[in-house]
Design an enzyme around this catalytic site. Structure first.
Site, PDB file in Angstrom:
ATOM      1  N   VAL A 132     -25.603  -5.618  -5.532  1.00  0.00           N
ATOM      2  CA  VAL A 132     -24.878  -5.019  -6.660  1.00  0.00           C
ATOM      3  C   VAL A 132     -23.723  -4.120  -6.207  1.00  0.00           C
ATOM      4  O   VAL A 132     -22.812  -3.842  -6.993  1.00  0.00           O
ATOM      5  CB  VAL A 132     -25.820  -4.228  -7.594  1.00  0.00           C
ATOM      6  CG1 VAL A 132     -26.809  -5.163  -8.278  1.00  0.00           C
ATOM      7  CG2 VAL A 132     -26.525  -3.104  -6.848  1.00  0.00           C
ATOM      8  N   TYR A 141     -30.024  10.860  -3.657  1.00  0.00           N
ATOM      9  CA  TYR A 141     -30.597   9.998  -4.691  1.00  0.00           C
ATOM     10  C   TYR A 141     -30.458  10.636  -6.070  1.00  0.00           C
ATOM     11  O   TYR A 141     -30.024   9.989  -7.035  1.00  0.00           O
ATOM     12  CB  TYR A 141     -32.071   9.754  -4.364  1.00  0.00           C
ATOM     13  CG  TYR A 141     -32.841   8.996  -5.415  1.00  0.00           C
ATOM     14  CD1 TYR A 141     -32.697   7.624  -5.551  1.00  0.00           C
ATOM     15  CD2 TYR A 141     -33.737   9.649  -6.260  1.00  0.00           C
ATOM     16  CE1 TYR A 141     -33.422   6.921  -6.508  1.00  0.00           C
ATOM     17  CE2 TYR A 141     -34.463   8.957  -7.208  1.00  0.00           C
ATOM     18  CZ  TYR A 141     -34.306   7.591  -7.328  1.00  0.00           C
ATOM     19  OH  TYR A 141     -35.022   6.895  -8.284  1.00  0.00           O
ATOM     20  N   ARG A 162     -40.778 -19.897 -14.200  1.00  0.00           N
ATOM     21  CA  ARG A 162     -40.396 -21.252 -14.641  1.00  0.00           C
ATOM     22  C   ARG A 162     -41.648 -22.094 -14.912  1.00  0.00           C
ATOM     23  O   ARG A 162     -41.664 -22.904 -15.846  1.00  0.00           O
ATOM     24  CB  ARG A 162     -39.526 -21.925 -13.581  1.00  0.00           C
ATOM     25  CG  ARG A 162     -38.128 -21.344 -13.459  1.00  0.00           C
ATOM     26  CD  ARG A 162     -37.235 -22.240 -12.602  1.00  0.00           C
ATOM     27  NE  ARG A 162     -36.003 -21.550 -12.242  1.00  0.00           N
ATOM     28  CZ  ARG A 162     -35.778 -20.945 -11.075  1.00  0.00           C
ATOM     29  NH1 ARG A 162     -36.724 -20.963 -10.128  1.00  0.00           N
ATOM     30  NH2 ARG A 162     -34.645 -20.341 -10.830  1.00  0.00           N
TER      31      ARG A 162
END
Length: 250
Positions: free
Chosen positions: A62, A153, A49
């Site tokens: 998520v 994984y 920003r």
């Protein structure tokens, strides 16, 4: 690529995700950085920003669909409809298959595969309505070649590749492309943590086995994301774009 398209980056406050967030922000896109790391989110979003970027930072798990949908509601209200998603959030750990518990397995699948499902499915209505969209998933070389002591994984990341290809076929006629990038060795805080824990070899050792003898960087992955999100990649979908220095060719 229009610079007014809203970009969502999961795992956007660190490693590959931060590299992607920085690149799209530098190109003028409004960027939603979603991550579970409070301090990193605050620090990195504030830095962007300060450079004039339009950033929304939100703590999101998520694997929790309600968390994703709440974040997307805020994104739509503050930034606008979602046009580009980089589904990057994920975890990795080194553990022998016989030591993988049902809970460990489920956590890996929940974050690395179901997390992509949640992230992508919740964004697709905006893309369908616009007849334009770019979905980029971050999978892994492990999902292509397998990985000793990381079977859970590798299985989750192989699932991401299969999901990507299926969505590419389903949504191609809607003006939406879906592609995946499977990195191999990338210099990130996650890799550093694995090295410190003794579950991942030092990067200088691994680099000796890579045709381009260095680890990848978040910027390498971000550059590929920029291409796949561009109008110039409108005829590219369902592809596995391996940004790995030649470590896996197949």
């Amino acid at each position: 690529m229009g610079s007014n398209r809203v970009v969502v980056v999961t795992g956007g406050a660190s490693g590959i995700g931060l590299g992607v967030s920085r690149l799209f922000a530098a190109k003028g896109h409004p960027v939603a950085m979603l991550d579970v790391q409070d301090e990193a989110l605050e620090r990195e979003s504030a830095a962007l920003r300060a450079q004039g970027a339009r950033i929304l930072a939100r703590k999101v798990d998520v694997a929790d669909r309600a968390s994703v949908e709440a974040a997307y509601a805020a994104i739509r209200e503050e930034l606008g409809p979602i046009a580009i998603v980089v589904a990057n959030a994920g975890i990795s750990e080194g553990i022998g298959f016989l030591d993988v518990t049902a809970q460990t397995w489920q956590r890996m699948i929940d974050i690395n595969l179901t997390g992509v499902f949640n992230t992508v499915q919740a964004a697709l209505p905006d893309m369908v309505a616009a007849s334009w969209g770019r979905i980029i998933t971050i999978s892994s070389q492990a999902g292509q070649s397998g990985a000793a002591d990381r079977a859970h994984y590798a299985a989750a990341k192989a699932g991401v590749i299969g999901l990507t290809r299926s969505l590419a076929r389903e949504f191609a006629a809607s003006g939406i492309t879906v592609n995946t990038i499977p990195p191999s060795v990338v210099a990130t805080p996650m890799a550093e943590a694995g090295i410190a824990a003794g579950t991942f070899p030092p990067l200088e050792i691994i680099s000796q086995h890579i045709p381009i003898p260095r680890p990848g960087t978040p910027d390498d992955i971000a550059a590929a994301c920029e291409y796949l999100a561009s109008d110039g990649a409108s005829y590219v979908t369902g592809q596995v774009l391996a940004v790995n220095g030649g470590m896996f060719i197949g």
